[in-house]
Each structure stands twice: as structure tokens, then as C-alpha cells.
Design a protein around this motif. Structure first.
Motif, PDB file in Angstrom:
ATOM      1  N   PRO A   1       0.805  -1.233   0.000  1.00 12.41           N
ATOM      2  CA  PRO A   1       0.000   0.000   0.000  1.00 12.41           C
ATOM      3  C   PRO A   1       0.839   1.286   0.000  1.00 12.41           C
ATOM      4  O   PRO A   1       0.372   2.325  -0.441  1.00 12.41           O
ATOM      5  N   ALA A   2       2.084   1.233   0.471  1.00 10.67           N
ATOM      6  CA  ALA A   2       2.948   2.418   0.512  1.00 10.67           C
ATOM      7  C   ALA A   2       3.832   2.534  -0.736  1.00 10.67           C
ATOM      8  O   ALA A   2       4.768   3.334  -0.752  1.00 10.67           O
ATOM      9  N   TYR A   3       3.531   1.750  -1.785  1.00  7.60           N
ATOM     10  CA  TYR A   3       4.333   1.781  -3.013  1.00  7.60           C
ATOM     11  C   TYR A   3       4.534   3.218  -3.498  1.00  7.60           C
ATOM     12  O   TYR A   3       3.595   4.007  -3.577  1.00  7.60           O
ATOM     13  N   ASN A   4       5.794   3.525  -3.805  1.00  4.56           N
ATOM     14  CA  ASN A   4       6.237   4.839  -4.288  1.00  4.56           C
ATOM     15  C   ASN A   4       5.890   5.958  -3.307  1.00  4.56           C
ATOM     16  O   ASN A   4       5.512   7.057  -3.696  1.00  4.56           O
ATOM     17  N   ARG A   5       6.066   5.645  -2.040  1.00  8.02           N
ATOM     18  CA  ARG A   5       5.843   6.611  -0.963  1.00  8.02           C
ATOM     19  C   ARG A   5       6.997   6.519   0.040  1.00  8.02           C
ATOM     20  O   ARG A   5       7.626   5.472   0.179  1.00  8.02           O
ATOM     21  N   PRO A   6       7.230   7.610   0.784  1.00  4.27           N
ATOM     22  CA  PRO A   6       8.238   7.536   1.843  1.00  4.27           C
ATOM     23  C   PRO A   6       7.748   6.634   2.973  1.00  4.27           C
ATOM     24  O   PRO A   6       6.544   6.586   3.259  1.00  4.27           O
ATOM     25  N   VAL A   7       8.687   5.902   3.572  1.00  5.43           N
ATOM     26  CA  VAL A   7       8.402   5.012   4.705  1.00  5.43           C
ATOM     27  C   VAL A   7       9.522   5.144   5.731  1.00  5.43           C
ATOM     28  O   VAL A   7      10.581   5.709   5.441  1.00  5.43           O
ATOM     29  N   ARG A   8       9.295   4.603   6.902  1.00  5.56           N
ATOM     30  CA  ARG A   8      10.318   4.535   7.948  1.00  5.56           C
ATOM     31  C   ARG A   8      10.931   3.139   7.931  1.00  5.56           C
ATOM     32  O   ARG A   8      10.210   2.139   7.846  1.00  5.56           O
ATOM     33  N   LEU A   9      12.245   3.073   8.012  1.00  6.98           N
ATOM     34  CA  LEU A   9      12.963   1.796   8.031  1.00  6.98           C
ATOM     35  C   LEU A   9      13.230   1.374   9.469  1.00  6.98           C
ATOM     36  O   LEU A   9      13.438   2.223  10.323  1.00  6.98           O
ATOM     37  N   PRO A  10      13.244   0.096   9.776  1.00 11.05           N
ATOM     38  CA  PRO A  10      12.990  -0.999   8.832  1.00 11.05           C
ATOM     39  C   PRO A  10      11.512  -1.041   8.451  1.00 11.05           C
ATOM     40  O   PRO A  10      10.634  -0.710   9.252  1.00 11.05           O
ATOM     41  N   TYR A  11      11.272  -1.447   7.211  1.00 12.76           N
ATOM     42  CA  TYR A  11       9.915  -1.526   6.681  1.00 12.76           C
ATOM     43  C   TYR A  11       9.667  -2.966   6.250  1.00 12.76           C
ATOM     44  O   TYR A  11      10.574  -3.607   5.709  1.00 12.76           O
ATOM     45  N   PRO A  12       8.474  -3.504   6.459  1.00 14.57           N
ATOM     46  CA  PRO A  12       8.254  -4.929   6.170  1.00 14.57           C
ATOM     47  C   PRO A  12       8.320  -5.305   4.688  1.00 14.57           C
ATOM     48  O   PRO A  12       8.587  -6.452   4.365  1.00 14.57           O
ATOM     49  N   ALA A  13       8.091  -4.353   3.788  1.00 14.76           N
ATOM     50  CA  ALA A  13       8.201  -4.633   2.344  1.00 14.76           C
ATOM     51  C   ALA A  13       9.506  -4.022   1.821  1.00 14.76           C
ATOM     52  O   ALA A  13      10.192  -3.292   2.538  1.00 14.76           O
ATOM     53  N   SER A  14       9.833  -4.297   0.573  1.00 11.02           N
ATOM     54  CA  SER A  14      11.041  -3.755  -0.040  1.00 11.02           C
ATOM     55  C   SER A  14      11.003  -2.229  -0.037  1.00 11.02           C
ATOM     56  O   SER A  14      10.005  -1.622  -0.426  1.00 11.02           O
ATOM     57  N   ALA A  15      12.091  -1.628   0.422  1.00  9.10           N
ATOM     58  CA  ALA A  15      12.189  -0.169   0.480  1.00  9.10           C
ATOM     59  C   ALA A  15      13.645   0.243   0.331  1.00  9.10           C
ATOM     60  O   ALA A  15      14.548  -0.388   0.883  1.00  9.10           O
ATOM     61  N   GLU A  16      13.848   1.290  -0.420  1.00  7.02           N
ATOM     62  CA  GLU A  16      15.185   1.840  -0.637  1.00  7.02           C
ATOM     63  C   GLU A  16      15.542   2.763   0.518  1.00  7.02           C
ATOM     64  O   GLU A  16      14.708   3.573   0.952  1.00  7.02           O
ATOM     65  N   ALA A  17      16.779   2.681   1.015  1.00  2.00           N
ATOM     66  CA  ALA A  17      17.257   3.576   2.070  1.00  2.00           C
ATOM     67  C   ALA A  17      17.583   4.937   1.461  1.00  2.00           C
ATOM     68  O   ALA A  17      18.278   5.022   0.447  1.00  2.00           O
ATOM     69  N   MET A  18      17.077   5.994   2.069  1.00  4.98           N
ATOM     70  CA  MET A  18      17.377   7.350   1.622  1.00  4.98           C
ATOM     71  C   MET A  18      18.677   7.865   2.248  1.00  4.98           C
ATOM     72  O   MET A  18      19.332   8.731   1.692  1.00  4.98           O
ATOM     73  N   TRP A  19      19.022   7.342   3.413  1.00  2.00           N
ATOM     74  CA  TRP A  19      20.264   7.702   4.124  1.00  2.00           C
ATOM     75  C   TRP A  19      21.323   6.732   3.633  1.00  2.00           C
ATOM     76  O   TRP A  19      21.360   5.577   4.045  1.00  2.00           O
ATOM     77  N   ARG A  20      22.157   7.166   2.721  1.00  2.00           N
ATOM     78  CA  ARG A  20      23.090   6.275   2.031  1.00  2.00           C
ATOM     79  C   ARG A  20      24.525   6.547   2.446  1.00  2.00           C
ATOM     80  O   ARG A  20      24.869   7.668   2.816  1.00  2.00           O
ATOM     81  N   ASN A  21      25.378   5.520   2.317  1.00  2.00           N
ATOM     82  CA  ASN A  21      26.804   5.699   2.590  1.00  2.00           C
ATOM     83  C   ASN A  21      27.482   6.490   1.482  1.00  2.00           C
ATOM     84  O   ASN A  21      28.435   7.222   1.737  1.00  2.00           O
ATOM     85  N   ASP A  22      27.028   6.328   0.238  1.00  2.00           N
ATOM     86  CA  ASP A  22      27.580   7.138  -0.849  1.00  2.00           C
ATOM     87  C   ASP A  22      26.922   8.525  -0.772  1.00  2.00           C
ATOM     88  O   ASP A  22      26.207   8.836   0.174  1.00  2.00           O
ATOM     89  N   HIS A  23      27.164   9.359  -1.754  1.00  2.00           N
ATOM     90  CA  HIS A  23      26.660  10.737  -1.713  1.00  2.00           C
ATOM     91  C   HIS A  23      25.501  10.989  -2.681  1.00  2.00           C
ATOM     92  O   HIS A  23      25.085  12.130  -2.852  1.00  2.00           O
ATOM     93  N   LEU A  24      24.952   9.948  -3.299  1.00  2.00           N
ATOM     94  CA  LEU A  24      23.915  10.135  -4.322  1.00  2.00           C
ATOM     95  C   LEU A  24      22.698  10.890  -3.806  1.00  2.00           C
ATOM     96  O   LEU A  24      22.113  11.700  -4.522  1.00  2.00           O
ATOM     97  N   TYR A  25      22.306  10.619  -2.569  1.00  2.00           N
ATOM     98  CA  TYR A  25      21.115  11.263  -2.020  1.00  2.00           C
ATOM     99  C   TYR A  25      21.452  12.356  -1.003  1.00  2.00           C
ATOM    100  O   TYR A  25      20.599  12.741  -0.204  1.00  2.00           O
ATOM    101  N   ASP A  26      22.651  12.890  -1.062  1.00  2.00           N
ATOM    102  CA  ASP A  26      22.940  14.051  -0.213  1.00  2.00           C
ATOM    103  C   ASP A  26      22.004  15.199  -0.595  1.00  2.00           C
ATOM    104  O   ASP A  26      21.607  16.000   0.248  1.00  2.00           O
ATOM    105  N   LEU A  27      21.650  15.273  -1.885  1.00  2.00           N
ATOM    106  CA  LEU A  27      20.618  16.174  -2.403  1.00  2.00           C
ATOM    107  C   LEU A  27      19.739  15.330  -3.310  1.00  2.00           C
ATOM    108  O   LEU A  27      20.235  14.718  -4.266  1.00  2.00           O
ATOM    109  N   VAL A  28      18.452  15.267  -3.035  1.00  2.00           N
ATOM    110  CA  VAL A  28      17.556  14.449  -3.843  1.00  2.00           C
ATOM    111  C   VAL A  28      16.195  15.139  -3.944  1.00  2.00           C
ATOM    112  O   VAL A  28      15.566  15.432  -2.933  1.00  2.00           O
TER     113      VAL A  28
END
Length: 181
Positions: free
Chosen positions: A92-119
Motif C-alpha cells: 500500500p505504501a508503493y512509491n511513498r516515503p516510509v520509515r525503516l525498517p519496513y516490512p516490504a522492499s524499500a530503498e534507504a534514503m540515508w546512504r553511505n555514498d553521496h547520491l542522495y545528499d541532495l535528492v
């Protein structure tokens, strides 16, 4: 190209099948990274393509531990370590922001690389989301190897200095127009 309100759109164009394109915003023009399979009219989850279309810029999210608040008129939200983005088409939260850990597949916005330093969240498949039509389509920082921009998973990406110049000119009404050359 200006919208009917006189606000300039960000224009992104590429040759069919290319993962590098040209981003133009008024008199600014930069090479940008695109999805690894180029641009598509019919975006599908996991296809590695950047969707063609006209998309509002929903908001700017940034890593406040790495960067000062960027200059922009877009709505700004700091990214927290538990921020995620659901990419599970059946959830139901597809293509929406969620809080991790999340029970379904979700991409982390807080990344070790710098790709999402600005997103910047693009208004693709979000009103309402259609399951499987693509999620987490963002305008973010590029990954570079040896000075060359690397393909994204379906987003549009710029180098940091270029992104800051674009953001400084964005208004809440600014849109991104993505299309073939």
C-alpha cells in the motif's frame, strides 16, 4: 521552455538508448546521468529506464549532516537515518516515503555514498501510484568514476556543483520535462 505561468521548466533530453543526456534550465546546460537503459514512454519497476514526461518537483530532501541547507525555493526536508522509499509494487505504501525498517522492499534514503545528499522527489507515478509503473524516480547527485557520470536506475543525476546551480533557480512551480532528442 516556459510553462503557462512563465516559470521555466528544466529540460532533459537524450538520444534513444543513451544513459547520458543534456539538462537545460534557462541559460544553464549540463551533462546529466540517466537510467542505464535510457528513456522510456512506459516506465516499469526495475527496467533501469528514466520515464519520459513532464514532472513536478515535489520537494528537496538533503543530508544535513553533510551539507548546509541548499539555496532553493522548493520545499526542503532533511533526510533522517530511518528514511526509506517503498519500491514494492504490491505494498500500500508503493512509491511513498516510509520509515525503516519496513516490512516490504524499500530503498534507504540515508546512504553511505553521496547520491542522495541532495535528492529532489519527482512527481512520477505518485497521484495515485500505479503498482509496477515505477517508483523512487528522483533528481539526485551523480555517481562518477574517473570523471565520467555513471548511469542511474531510472533517475536524473547531476554533479554537485551543477545541482546547486539548478536548485538555486527552482521555484515551487518548476517542472522537469524529460524526452528524446
Amino acid at each position: 521552455m516556459a510553462s503557462s505561468s512563465g516559470i521555466l521548466d528544466i529540460e532533459v533530453a537524450a538520444m534513444p538508448g543513451e544513459s547520458l543526456g543534456r539538462l537545460t534550465f534557462g541559460d544553464l546546460s549540463f551533462t546529466c546521468a540517466l537510467g542505464r537503459t535510457g528513456l522510456v514512454d512506459d516506465k516499469r519497476e526495475g527496467d533501469g529506464a528514466t520515464p519520459i514526461g513532464l514532472f513536478p518537483l515535489r520537494n528537496l530532501r538533503y543530508r544535513s549532516d553533510r551539507l548546509s541547507t541548499p539555496e532553493t525555493a522548493l520545499p526542503i526536508l532533511p533526510i533522517a537515518p530511518d528514511d526509506g522509499w517503498c519500491d514494492a509494487p504490491g505494498d500500500p505504501a508503493y512509491n511513498r516515503p516510509v520509515r525503516l525498517p519496513y516490512p516490504a522492499s524499500a530503498e534507504a534514503m540515508w546512504r553511505n555514498d553521496h547520491l542522495y545528499d541532495l535528492v529532489v522527489v519527482l512527481g512520477h507515478n505518485d497521484n495515485p501510484p500505479r503498482p509496477g509503473a515505477g517508483s523512487a524516480i528522483f533528481f539526485h547527485l551523480a555517481n562518477e568514476k574517473g570523471g565520467a557520470l555513471q548511469p542511474t536506475e531510472g533517475c536524473v543525476a547531476l554533479r554537485l556543483a551543477d545541482m546547486l546551480k539548478v536548485l538555486a533557480r527552482c521555484k515551487p512551480q518548476t517542472r522537469m520535462r524529460i524526452g528524446d532528442l
